[in-house]
Structures are given as C-alpha cells and as structure tokens.
Design a protein around this motif. Structure first.
Motif, short mmCIF file in Angstrom:
data_model
loop_
_atom_site.label_atom_id
_atom_site.label_comp_id
_atom_site.label_asym_id
_atom_site.label_seq_id
_atom_site.Cartn_x
_atom_site.Cartn_y
_atom_site.Cartn_z
N ALA A 99 -33.15 -95.45 5.14
CA ALA A 99 -33.82 -95.75 6.41
C ALA A 99 -33.09 -96.84 7.17
N VAL A 100 -32.63 -97.87 6.45
CA VAL A 100 -31.88 -98.94 7.09
C VAL A 100 -30.57 -98.41 7.66
N SER A 101 -29.91 -97.54 6.89
CA SER A 101 -28.62 -96.99 7.34
C SER A 101 -28.76 -96.18 8.62
N ARG A 102 -29.90 -95.55 8.80
CA ARG A 102 -30.13 -94.76 10.01
C ARG A 102 -30.43 -95.63 11.23
N LYS A 103 -30.76 -96.89 10.99
CA LYS A 103 -31.07 -97.79 12.09
C LYS A 103 -29.91 -98.69 12.47
N VAL A 104 -28.90 -98.75 11.61
CA VAL A 104 -27.78 -99.65 11.83
C VAL A 104 -26.70 -98.98 12.69
N GLY A 105 -26.11 -99.73 13.60
CA GLY A 105 -25.02 -99.21 14.42
C GLY A 105 -25.52 -98.57 15.70
N ARG A 106 -24.58 -98.18 16.53
CA ARG A 106 -24.94 -97.58 17.81
C ARG A 106 -25.47 -96.16 17.66
N ARG A 107 -24.91 -95.44 16.69
CA ARG A 107 -25.31 -94.04 16.49
C ARG A 107 -26.09 -93.94 15.18
N LYS A 108 -27.20 -93.28 15.23
CA LYS A 108 -28.00 -93.09 14.04
C LYS A 108 -27.28 -92.14 13.08
N HIS A 109 -27.31 -92.54 11.81
CA HIS A 109 -26.69 -91.70 10.79
C HIS A 109 -27.47 -90.40 10.63
N SER A 110 -26.76 -89.29 10.57
CA SER A 110 -27.40 -87.98 10.42
C SER A 110 -26.91 -87.31 9.14
N TYR A 111 -27.78 -86.51 8.55
CA TYR A 111 -27.41 -85.75 7.37
C TYR A 111 -27.04 -84.33 7.78
N ARG A 112 -26.48 -83.61 6.85
CA ARG A 112 -26.16 -82.21 7.08
C ARG A 112 -26.34 -81.45 5.77
N TRP A 113 -26.50 -80.16 5.88
CA TRP A 113 -26.68 -79.34 4.68
C TRP A 113 -25.41 -79.30 3.86
N VAL A 114 -25.57 -79.44 2.53
CA VAL A 114 -24.46 -79.27 1.59
C VAL A 114 -24.94 -78.36 0.46
N PRO A 115 -24.05 -77.57 -0.13
CA PRO A 115 -24.45 -76.70 -1.25
C PRO A 115 -24.91 -77.53 -2.44
N ALA A 116 -25.80 -76.97 -3.22
CA ALA A 116 -26.32 -77.66 -4.41
C ALA A 116 -25.25 -77.73 -5.49
N ALA A 117 -25.15 -78.89 -6.14
CA ALA A 117 -24.21 -79.07 -7.25
C ALA A 117 -24.92 -78.73 -8.56
N ASN A 118 -25.28 -77.46 -8.71
CA ASN A 118 -26.10 -77.05 -9.85
C ASN A 118 -25.41 -77.23 -11.19
N ARG A 119 -24.12 -76.97 -11.25
CA ARG A 119 -23.40 -77.14 -12.52
C ARG A 119 -23.42 -78.59 -12.97
N THR A 120 -23.21 -79.50 -12.04
CA THR A 120 -23.24 -80.93 -12.37
C THR A 120 -24.63 -81.33 -12.83
N ARG A 121 -25.64 -80.82 -12.19
CA ARG A 121 -27.02 -81.13 -12.57
C ARG A 121 -27.31 -80.68 -14.00
N VAL A 122 -26.88 -79.48 -14.33
CA VAL A 122 -27.10 -78.94 -15.67
C VAL A 122 -26.38 -79.77 -16.72
N VAL A 123 -25.15 -80.18 -16.42
CA VAL A 123 -24.37 -80.98 -17.35
C VAL A 123 -25.08 -82.29 -17.69
N PHE A 124 -25.58 -82.99 -16.69
CA PHE A 124 -26.26 -84.26 -16.93
C PHE A 124 -27.57 -84.07 -17.69
N VAL A 125 -28.28 -83.00 -17.44
CA VAL A 125 -29.51 -82.72 -18.18
C VAL A 125 -29.20 -82.46 -19.65
N ILE A 126 -28.18 -81.66 -19.91
CA ILE A 126 -27.79 -81.35 -21.29
C ILE A 126 -27.36 -82.60 -22.03
N ILE A 127 -26.56 -83.43 -21.37
CA ILE A 127 -26.11 -84.69 -22.00
C ILE A 127 -27.29 -85.57 -22.35
N ALA A 128 -28.21 -85.72 -21.40
CA ALA A 128 -29.37 -86.60 -21.62
C ALA A 128 -30.22 -86.12 -22.79
#
Length: 284
Positions: A99-128
């Motif tokens: 929220a702070v990052s979106r308020k700082v600077g002249r232009r508000k920070h915007s997000y964009r769609w990115v593909p899900a990193a499902n393989r990375t998610r599975v790896v961390f779950v298995i490790i845990a």
C-alpha cells in the motif's frame, strides 16, 4: 421512455449497491487483518498465548494440531483464501508495504497478470512437509509466514527493548531476521503477494483448496470494458484480462478489484458468468 433503457438503469443501480457493499467489506477486512496482526504482536511482547497464534497453520502442524489445517482448508473450499488476507500477520505486513509503495512517487505502482509458478509452489510444499516428517522444524519455520513475522518482532522490537527471553543479542538471529525483512519488503514493494504465492507453503496448500472454492471472484464479460483497473490493483497478479479469468488459487479475496471496477463487472459469487448474448457459431 424506452423499456430496455429503464431496465438497464435498474440493473446499473443494483450493481452500484453491490460495488458499495464490496468497498465496505474491504474496509472491514482491513480492520480485522490489522487486529489479527496487532494481537499476536502484543502477545509476543507480553509473553501471552493468543488465539491468533493457535490459528496459524504451520505452527499448529508442527505442534501436532493438524485439525487447524483441515479447518482452514474447509474455509478455503467455501470462501477462498481469506486466511491469507485476514488472519496471516505476515500477509498483512506485505499488504501494508504494498500500500505504501502504491502511494510513493509521482506515478502509482500498478500490478499486472503473471502466470502462476506452480512448479515452484509444489517444490516448497514438498520440502516443508518432507522435513517435518523427519522431525526437523527448523527449515519449515524459515518459510512459515507466522514464524517469519514472529522472528522479526523478536529481533527488531523485543531485543532492543530487552523484553522477555529475547533480551540477548545474537548476530545469527538478527542476521536471519534482517534477511527475512529484506525479502518480505523487497518482494512486497514491487510484486505484492508474489512471495506469498510462490514460496509460502501455507499459501500453496490453501491455494489448492481455493481453486475449487464455492465463492470466488468472477468477471462478467458482458459488463467488462477492459479498462484494466482490476488488474492494476490485484496484488496477487492473478487477473488475466485477455481471457477474462481469475486464478482463484492465488486470489487472497482482498476485494480490491471489486472496489475499483467502474462497471461492476467483477463479483464475488458462486458459479461462473455466462455470456448474455452467445457468440455466433459457424454451422457444422
């Protein structure tokens, strides 16, 4: 007056009521999330046990209370990942940084769609879980959201103030807390909930359940004008306006998108929207 015009105005008024409701729900959610972060922080400082601590998933699993995971999995199956947006203190800290990052600077920070990193998610779950089965809780605790938050509170607040058992300074402990803070702030500042949707095993487990949630956000393609407002405020980066789909496994049900949609095209509902006017199909 044209009957269809009257009907459209009634529908528009109805949707404006829904939009106001979403904004109100969003405010209530933020208040609850701040309380859910403040209470365990106070409990850590005061040395008391807290119901919010017992509600943390990986902490409960390490202590043998698997029923906590079952409870939140059922909640995710019905409502989506409200744990991540409302109960998790580290998630709330990420949202505050974002929220702070979106308020700082002249232009508000915007997000964009990115593909899900499902393989990375599975790896961390298995490790845990593999390490937990061997009896080791040290590494899972490093990526557990509540443990990470508690570590920062202890090293950055309790140690300097000489509160409780954390009064002794440790270079290794302070270094680990500093590394945690750098990762959390760094990711959240530019990427919102990317850390939550990639590394966190709790988020990945609840994401698997919320992918089939009964209630979820859905885009009404009859009303969507492709303005991109929802995508710009989606800190989970899970809204794909090309396909008009929302990845519910990454959505943390923050209600940001519904609060900014100028045409009320995004609703929190059951089922999926169907086109009011089906597209013409070629004859077979």
């Amino acid at each position: 007056m044209n009957v269809s015009l009257v009907f459209r105005r009634k529908i528009s008024k109805k949707f404006r009521i829904f939009a106001t409701m979403y904004r109100s729900v969003r405010i209530i959610r933020i208040i609850i999330a701040l309380i859910a972060m403040a209470v365990p922080t106070w409990a850590l400082l005061a040395g008391y046990d807290s119901v919010f601590v017992r509600m943390q998933i990986l902490v409960a699993l390490i202590s043998g209370a698997a029923v906590c995971l079952v409870f939140w999995a059922v909640v995710a199956l019905i409502y989506g990942r409200i744990y991540c947006s409302t109960v998790c203190p580290l998630g709330t800290l990420m949202d505050c940084v974002a929220a702070v990052s979106r308020k700082v600077g002249r232009r508000k920070h915007s997000y964009r769609w990115v593909p899900a990193a499902n393989r990375t998610r599975v790896v961390f779950v298995i490790i845990a879980f593999a390490l937990m089965l061997t009896g080791s809780a040290a590494v899972p605790a490093l990526i557990d959201p509540y443990s990470a938050y508690a570590r920062m509170v202890e090293e950055f607040i309790m140690v300097p103030l000489h509160i409780g058992d954390s009064a002794l300074f440790s270079i290794s402990a302070m270094g680990l807390a500093a590394l945690t803070a750098i990762c959390v702030v760094g990711f959240s500042w530019r990427l919102g909930r990317r850390l939550c949707n990639t590394v966190c095993p709790v988020g990945s487990l609840l994401g698997a359940a919320s992918k089939q949630s009964v209630l979820h956000f859905d885009i009404n393609t009859d009303l969507c004008i492709n303005c991109g407002e929802c995508e710009r405020v989606c800190k989970s980066e899970c809204i794909n306006l090309i396909d008009h789909t929302i990845d519910t496994s990454r959505c943390v049900v923050c209600f940001n998108c519904g609060a900014v949609c100028p045409n009320d095209a995004i609703t929190y509902r059951t089922g999926r929207h169907r086109l009011g006017t089906p597209m013409m199909q070629p004859k077979s």
